[in-house]
Structures are given as C-alpha cells and as structure tokens.
Design an enzyme around this catalytic site. Structure first.
Site, PDB file in Angstrom:
ATOM      1  CB  THR A  24      35.549  95.691  69.034  1.00 37.26           C
ATOM      2  OG1 THR A  24      35.230  97.056  68.748  1.00 37.26           O
ATOM      3  CG2 THR A  24      36.036  95.589  70.473  1.00 37.26           C
ATOM      4  CB  THR A  27      40.751  88.429  65.299  1.00 39.25           C
ATOM      5  OG1 THR A  27      40.480  87.431  66.281  1.00 39.25           O
ATOM      6  CG2 THR A  27      41.286  87.772  64.036  1.00 39.25           C
ATOM      7  CG  ASP A  79      33.662  93.460  64.120  1.00 40.71           C
ATOM      8  OD1 ASP A  79      34.524  93.179  64.973  1.00 40.71           O
ATOM      9  OD2 ASP A  79      32.586  94.019  64.409  1.00 40.71           O
ATOM     10  CB  ALA A  81      32.534  86.419  64.370  1.00 40.41           C
ATOM     11  CG  ASP A  82      32.311  86.173  70.120  1.00 36.20           C
ATOM     12  OD1 ASP A  82      33.508  86.284  70.391  1.00 36.20           O
ATOM     13  OD2 ASP A  82      31.514  87.124  70.184  1.00 36.20           O
ATOM     14  CE  LYS A  92      30.658  91.538  65.303  1.00 37.27           C
ATOM     15  NZ  LYS A  92      31.949  91.419  65.979  1.00 37.27           N
ATOM     16  N   GLY A  95      33.185  90.384  73.170  1.00 32.49           N
ATOM     17  CA  GLY A  95      34.039  91.533  73.491  1.00 32.49           C
ATOM     18  C   GLY A  95      33.251  92.753  73.948  1.00 32.49           C
ATOM     19  CD  GLU A 101      31.702  94.265  67.606  1.00 33.16           C
ATOM     20  OE1 GLU A 101      32.915  94.153  67.821  1.00 33.16           O
ATOM     21  OE2 GLU A 101      30.871  93.402  67.940  1.00 33.16           O
TER      22      GLU A 101
HETATM   23  C1  5RP Z   1      33.314  92.185  70.204  1.00 28.07           C
HETATM   24  C2  5RP Z   1      33.205  91.075  69.243  1.00 28.07           C
HETATM   25  C3  5RP Z   1      34.474  90.456  68.791  1.00 28.07           C
HETATM   26  O1  5RP Z   1      34.606  90.695  67.445  1.00 28.07           O
HETATM   27  C4  5RP Z   1      34.435  88.993  69.076  1.00 28.07           C
HETATM   28  O2  5RP Z   1      34.237  88.831  70.478  1.00 28.07           O
HETATM   29  C5  5RP Z   1      35.716  88.281  68.638  1.00 28.07           C
HETATM   30  O3  5RP Z   1      36.788  88.699  69.403  1.00 28.07           O
HETATM   31  P1  5RP Z   1      38.239  88.056  69.266  1.00 28.07           P
HETATM   32  O4  5RP Z   1      38.735  88.425  67.916  1.00 28.07           O
HETATM   33  O5  5RP Z   1      39.011  88.709  70.392  1.00 28.07           O
HETATM   34  O6  5RP Z   1      38.113  86.574  69.449  1.00 28.07           O
HETATM   35  O7  5RP Z   1      32.149  90.694  68.790  1.00 28.07           O
HETATM   36  O8  5RP Z   1      32.051  92.653  70.580  1.00 28.07           O
END
Ligand code: 5RP
Length: 223
Positions: A24, A27, A79, A81-82, A92, A95, A101
């Site tokens: 989610t 990216t 997936d 990640a933050d 993570k 989002g 996840e």
């Molecule tokens: C959602 C997440 C996302 O993978 C994480 O927030 C990264 O998001 P983005 O690709 O929009 O920066 O963990 O729960």
C-alpha cells in the site's frame, strides 16, 4: 519520479504464475500499475492486496485478486516503507495499512521494499514515528501506556476525527527518536493489551529498491 523508478523496477521481479502480495502507498502504486500493464500483455498472477485502496486500484486495472484463505503462502510481496535501516529493518504504516501489510509480509517468501532514497536512514526512528494500530475499546489505556514509553504519542486523525483503519481500529503515532534496540521496543509495544500491531518490520525484508536522483540503488539484507 524516484518513487516511480523504484516501484516500476520492482515489478520486473514478478514472474508468471506467482502469488503476489500488493503493498500500500504511493510508491507501490507504480508497481501495481506496472504489473497491470504486464497482465494486459499476458502475465498470469494472483494478487493479495494489503488494503482496500490497493484492492480497488488492482481490480480497476485488471489484476486478478484472491485471499490468504485461498493462498496462505505468497511468492513475493512488494511494499513501501517510511524508514529503512541498513539492516533492512523498517518502519511502516504512515499509510495506515500496517496490520494487513505485516500479515502478508510474514507469509511471503520474499519481501521487496520500494521507496525513494529519503527513506533510507542510519537508525530507525530518525524521522518517522512508529505507528501502532489499536483496538478502539482500549484506545485511552493504550494511549496512556504508550505515552509513558515514547517522547510523544498522537492519535492519528483524519478530517478532525480519529482515523479508522481497514480493520476498524485506530492508530497512535509514537515518536521515540533514534531506536537502537528495535526488537526490544517491539516486544514492549506488543505487550500492551489492546495493541493490534506495530509498524516495526524487523528482519522481514530481503531487498530495498531505492529511487535516487541518478537512478536505482539496490540494498540487500546483510547476511
Ligand atoms: C502503508 C505503508 C506505506 O508502504 C508507507 O507509508 C510508504 O508509503 P509511500 O510509498 O506512499 O511513501 O506502510 O501502511
């Protein structure tokens, strides 16, 4: 652009016949669209989405979906990640999809992370809070206990209301500052009754594909 580079590159790892965990975020959005393009060209895959948002994106773009009941083992999950540490430990959940996840990551043979390089940090906690998904019934008691553990615990809100996850839970974002013993912290968070899941993903990722200003940088989990 960096997110697009990373997201699309990871889609190349998916092969015919695979069960694919679809993460989610903004990216992995590009991964899902790239996979949808390959599906239109004949790639045969089954996706397991980690959120309602990803489910909608995948269905709209023609990716066949199924459930963990039908496919309890996943070949590859891609997936976002933050935060990503050099060991490929992750934070993570900004989002909001951390619980599903983590369930999907835990049954995946390979977990590939896609991100722009700003997410790569020396020590987890450097910039991001750790999201903690909490049963609404226990919100105030968990908030008090997390508040004692971290520098700042904030109930996540959206449009002035408590944010509600796809699982009907709430999220508390906890700022710890640099996290030097992530597995110890994870155990402490998980020991609070009412915590459904936390955003520390430790030892799960095999590879991070980072979009940079110059192209792609790949970081493998150290052996
Ligand atoms: C959602 C997440 C996302 O993978 C994480 O927030 C990264 O998001 P983005 O690709 O929009 O920066 O963990 O729960």
């Amino acid at each position: 652009m960096q997110k697009k580079l990373a997201g699309e590159k990871a889609a190349e790892l998916v092969q015919d016949g695979m069960i694919v965990g679809l993460g989610t975020g903004s990216t992995v959005h590009f991964t899902t669209l790239a996979l949808a393009r390959r599906v239109r060209e004949g790639l045969d895959i089954v996706g397991i989405p980690t959120s309602r948002a990803t489910e909608k994106l995948a269905v709209t773009n023609g990716i066949k979906l199924s459930t963990l009941d039908e496919h309890p083992i996943i070949d590859i999950t891609i997936d976002g990640a933050d935060e990503i540490s050099p060991k490929l430990d992750l934070i993570k959940g900004l989002g909001g999809a951390l619980l599903r996840e983590k369930v999907v990551a835990a049954v995946s043979k390979r977990l590939i992370i896609v991100a722009d390089e700003s997410k790569y940090v020396k020590v987890l906690g450097s910039r991001s809070p750790v999201p903690v998904e909490v049963l609404p019934f226990a919100l105030s008691t968990v908030m008090r206990q997390l508040g004692d553990m971290c520098n700042e615990a904030n109930l996540r809100t959206r449009d002035g209301m408590a944010y509600v996850t796809d699982n009907g839970n709430n999220i508390i974002d906890c700022r710890f500052g640099p996290i030097h013993r992530p597995s110890e912290l994870e155990s402490r968070i998980n020991s609070i009754p009412g915590v459904a899941e936390n955003g520390l993903f430790l030892g799960m990722a095999e590879r991070a594909i980072l979009g940079t200003a110059d192209g792609i940088r790949v970081v493998e989990k150290p052996t």
